[in-house]
Design a protein around this motif. Sequence first.
Motif, PDB file in Angstrom:
ATOM      1  N   LEU B 185      62.629   6.423  32.084  1.00  0.00           N
ATOM      2  CA  LEU B 185      62.169   7.169  31.563  1.00  0.00           C
ATOM      3  C   LEU B 185      61.040   7.441  30.275  1.00  0.00           C
ATOM      4  O   LEU B 185      60.338   7.885  29.992  1.00  0.00           O
ATOM      5  N   ARG B 186      61.781   6.246  29.398  1.00  0.00           N
ATOM      6  CA  ARG B 186      61.467   6.739  28.355  1.00  0.00           C
ATOM      7  C   ARG B 186      60.092   5.421  28.194  1.00  0.00           C
ATOM      8  O   ARG B 186      58.912   5.230  27.761  1.00  0.00           O
ATOM      9  N   ARG B 187      60.466   4.377  29.359  1.00  0.00           N
ATOM     10  CA  ARG B 187      59.019   3.195  29.562  1.00  0.00           C
ATOM     11  C   ARG B 187      58.077   4.033  29.712  1.00  0.00           C
ATOM     12  O   ARG B 187      56.764   4.295  29.544  1.00  0.00           O
ATOM     13  N   TRP B 188      58.284   4.763  30.746  1.00  0.00           N
ATOM     14  CA  TRP B 188      57.161   5.531  31.722  1.00  0.00           C
ATOM     15  C   TRP B 188      56.234   6.473  30.734  1.00  0.00           C
ATOM     16  O   TRP B 188      55.234   6.888  30.437  1.00  0.00           O
ATOM     17  N   VAL B 189      57.174   7.329  29.385  1.00  0.00           N
ATOM     18  CA  VAL B 189      56.530   8.637  29.076  1.00  0.00           C
ATOM     19  C   VAL B 189      55.773   7.565  27.547  1.00  0.00           C
ATOM     20  O   VAL B 189      54.205   8.072  27.718  1.00  0.00           O
ATOM     21  N   ARG B 190      56.155   6.587  27.401  1.00  0.00           N
ATOM     22  CA  ARG B 190      55.301   5.426  26.142  1.00  0.00           C
ATOM     23  C   ARG B 190      54.193   5.136  27.130  1.00  0.00           C
ATOM     24  O   ARG B 190      52.914   4.823  27.012  1.00  0.00           O
ATOM     25  N   ALA B 191      53.916   4.774  28.929  1.00  0.00           N
ATOM     26  CA  ALA B 191      52.875   4.793  29.446  1.00  0.00           C
ATOM     27  C   ALA B 191      51.513   6.117  29.610  1.00  0.00           C
ATOM     28  O   ALA B 191      50.867   5.455  29.952  1.00  0.00           O
ATOM     29  N   VAL B 192      52.678   7.161  29.518  1.00  0.00           N
ATOM     30  CA  VAL B 192      51.997   8.431  30.566  1.00  0.00           C
ATOM     31  C   VAL B 192      50.961   8.412  28.810  1.00  0.00           C
ATOM     32  O   VAL B 192      50.190   8.320  28.739  1.00  0.00           O
ATOM     33  N   ARG B 193      52.059   8.092  27.673  1.00  0.00           N
ATOM     34  CA  ARG B 193      51.005   8.141  26.379  1.00  0.00           C
ATOM     35  C   ARG B 193      49.851   7.305  25.371  1.00  0.00           C
ATOM     36  O   ARG B 193      49.124   7.690  25.436  1.00  0.00           O
ATOM     37  N   GLY B 194      50.415   7.053  26.822  1.00  0.00           N
ATOM     38  CA  GLY B 194      48.955   5.412  26.300  1.00  0.00           C
ATOM     39  C   GLY B 194      47.581   5.655  27.075  1.00  0.00           C
ATOM     40  O   GLY B 194      47.010   5.019  26.869  1.00  0.00           O
ATOM     41  N   LEU B 195      47.594   6.851  28.663  1.00  0.00           N
ATOM     42  CA  LEU B 195      45.755   6.671  28.469  1.00  0.00           C
ATOM     43  C   LEU B 195      45.123   7.459  27.703  1.00  0.00           C
ATOM     44  O   LEU B 195      45.590   8.549  27.509  1.00  0.00           O
ATOM     45  N   PRO B 196      44.133   6.205  28.321  1.00  0.00           N
ATOM     46  CA  PRO B 196      43.406   7.650  27.744  1.00  0.00           C
ATOM     47  C   PRO B 196      42.526   9.401  27.916  1.00  0.00           C
ATOM     48  O   PRO B 196      42.861   9.323  28.726  1.00  0.00           O
ATOM     49  N   GLY B 197      42.147   9.275  26.455  1.00  0.00           N
ATOM     50  CA  GLY B 197      42.124  11.392  26.841  1.00  0.00           C
ATOM     51  C   GLY B 197      43.426  11.896  26.354  1.00  0.00           C
ATOM     52  O   GLY B 197      43.928  12.995  26.468  1.00  0.00           O
ATOM     53  N   PHE B 198      45.009  11.397  26.689  1.00  0.00           N
ATOM     54  CA  PHE B 198      46.492  11.754  26.550  1.00  0.00           C
ATOM     55  C   PHE B 198      46.458  12.601  25.001  1.00  0.00           C
ATOM     56  O   PHE B 198      45.425  12.549  24.528  1.00  0.00           O
ATOM     57  N   VAL B 199      46.884  13.711  25.623  1.00  0.00           N
ATOM     58  CA  VAL B 199      46.964  14.742  24.128  1.00  0.00           C
ATOM     59  C   VAL B 199      48.053  14.871  24.858  1.00  0.00           C
ATOM     60  O   VAL B 199      48.930  15.816  25.489  1.00  0.00           O
ATOM     61  N   THR B 200      48.894  16.251  23.325  1.00  0.00           N
ATOM     62  CA  THR B 200      50.468  15.935  23.045  1.00  0.00           C
ATOM     63  C   THR B 200      50.556  17.913  22.996  1.00  0.00           C
ATOM     64  O   THR B 200      49.240  18.689  23.700  1.00  0.00           O
ATOM     65  N   MET B 201      51.092  18.375  23.396  1.00  0.00           N
ATOM     66  CA  MET B 201      51.721  20.042  22.596  1.00  0.00           C
ATOM     67  C   MET B 201      52.904  19.737  22.234  1.00  0.00           C
ATOM     68  O   MET B 201      53.092  18.569  21.637  1.00  0.00           O
ATOM     69  N   PRO B 202      52.918  21.039  21.306  1.00  0.00           N
ATOM     70  CA  PRO B 202      54.059  21.701  20.734  1.00  0.00           C
ATOM     71  C   PRO B 202      55.160  21.149  21.645  1.00  0.00           C
ATOM     72  O   PRO B 202      55.784  21.196  22.274  1.00  0.00           O
ATOM     73  N   GLY B 203      55.984  19.679  20.639  1.00  0.00           N
ATOM     74  CA  GLY B 203      57.444  19.217  20.672  1.00  0.00           C
ATOM     75  C   GLY B 203      56.998  18.138  21.485  1.00  0.00           C
ATOM     76  O   GLY B 203      57.916  17.209  21.619  1.00  0.00           O
ATOM     77  N   ILE B 204      55.791  17.787  21.352  1.00  0.00           N
ATOM     78  CA  ILE B 204      56.104  16.351  21.911  1.00  0.00           C
ATOM     79  C   ILE B 204      54.874  15.200  20.788  1.00  0.00           C
ATOM     80  O   ILE B 204      54.444  15.771  20.819  1.00  0.00           O
ATOM     81  N   PRO B 205      55.771  14.860  19.694  1.00  0.00           N
ATOM     82  CA  PRO B 205      55.284  14.551  18.667  1.00  0.00           C
ATOM     83  C   PRO B 205      53.660  13.121  18.784  1.00  0.00           C
ATOM     84  O   PRO B 205      53.734  13.061  19.948  1.00  0.00           O
ATOM     85  N   ASP B 206      53.226  14.114  17.790  1.00  0.00           N
ATOM     86  CA  ASP B 206      51.765  12.913  17.626  1.00  0.00           C
ATOM     87  C   ASP B 206      51.640  11.742  16.654  1.00  0.00           C
ATOM     88  O   ASP B 206      51.603  12.833  14.778  1.00  0.00           O
ATOM     89  N   TYR B 207      52.052  10.981  16.995  1.00  0.00           N
ATOM     90  CA  TYR B 207      52.270   9.968  15.969  1.00  0.00           C
ATOM     91  C   TYR B 207      50.422   9.551  15.170  1.00  0.00           C
ATOM     92  O   TYR B 207      50.528   8.302  14.109  1.00  0.00           O
ATOM     93  N   GLY B 208      49.669  10.715  15.154  1.00  0.00           N
ATOM     94  CA  GLY B 208      48.342  10.120  14.394  1.00  0.00           C
ATOM     95  C   GLY B 208      47.277   8.767  14.428  1.00  0.00           C
ATOM     96  O   GLY B 208      47.808   8.246  14.544  1.00  0.00           O
TER      97      GLY B 208
END
Lengths: 222, 208
Positions: B185-208
């Motif tokens: 799951l951790r690997r897949w979460v990283r893959a989703v985070r890398g999609l163009p246009g990805f946005v976070t919500m409160p509780g999901i860190p934004d690495y800036g």
Amino acid sequence: MSGTREGGWYPLMLSADLEPGTVAGSTVLGRDLAVRRDREGQAHVWDDRCPHRGMRLSLGFVREGALACLYHGWRFGADGRCVHIPAHPDLSPPGTIRAAPLRVAECHGLVWASVEEDGPLPEVDAVAWVPVRSLRIEAPWQDVARAVGVPDGHRAAVLDRDVEGRVLAALLPVREGACMLHLLAAASAGVERLHDLADWGQDVRARAEERAGQVFLAGVVA
Amino acid sequence: MSELVLHDDELDEDCYRVRLFLSLLGLEARRVAVDVVPGGEQDSPGFRAVSPAGLLPVLRIDGQMVCGAGGALLALAHGRPEWLPEARAAFARVAHWLQFAGGPLRATLLMRRACLFGGVGDEQSARRRAAVGALRIMEDHLAHRRLEGGTWFVGDGPTVADIALFPAAALCRDWGEEYSAYPALRRWVRAVRGLPGFVTMPGIPDYG
């Protein structure tokens, strides 16, 4: 945990699960660790605690070769020393501000950390191992070790299973009553065999947790 | 396409599913905030006139109201084969995971709400066990996918199934589950985070 032949070395995770430029968490006997791999491929293991405010470093991120804490952005280099404080960009941080590094080794497709007294790394046939998967199991690690055939006093072994091809199993005691089981296969294994081994791991997990009185069944509550 | 409108709660992961998909698609929606905590506005007559069952979010698309994340995601994915495959077998696999996201995986959402807003510990409840069981189903699937070189839940690229499933994994720390127990799951979460246009919500860190 004394009495194991592997001394203080614990298998934290599959090497393949630690990508360059990322940080992950791991827990050994209740001790939280931050495990990261730098861009050059070197693995580092520190206590999972920022020396500034105690934030978990495993929630941070890798920037410019250093591990940055998610809380205030303090960055720590390979030796654990603080190299950058964003609120004081011109300050050269004193060497006393330091994350606590552990000794780390990578072999047999696993990242190992020396948590207790030093000792030799487990001796395993030096063949190439390919990762199958890791599973979290809510059961005592000794019970899982016995169930898969890891000899008493060891945390890793090449299993003598009556199936073709060799399997390397390694156990990480997470805390009392919980462990990670890492599975790797001899490099000659085909994809079907890897799927079979992954299924077998799930079966080991289900049986061990049933013995421990732990059941995690999806879909049983609304 | 006429103006998109999203009735939305910033802290709600169902709303986040749709905000995330909109952003990945490069679409903008006019957002109407619904005060769920502490206002309880989802049960007000005004909101029930929009969403009769009180479901969030509500997406207005082509003049039509769609209530609930699953329906809104499908409406947005319609006609985009890269996100919702047309071949029946691949479509069926995506449908399987959409059903899972709206069914057994709800246990993770309920656990998170209980921990964040319920004020009571929920350490060893049946609900927690069901939530862990649901995350494990995702973990096991992705562990198998990886053995054949796959990154995503279905096929070679991200589909609407990945978007429907993502918040449950990304937010599991809110109810005490650590990624260290779920390496796939951790690997897949990283893959989703890398999609163009990805946005976070409160509780999901934004690495800036």
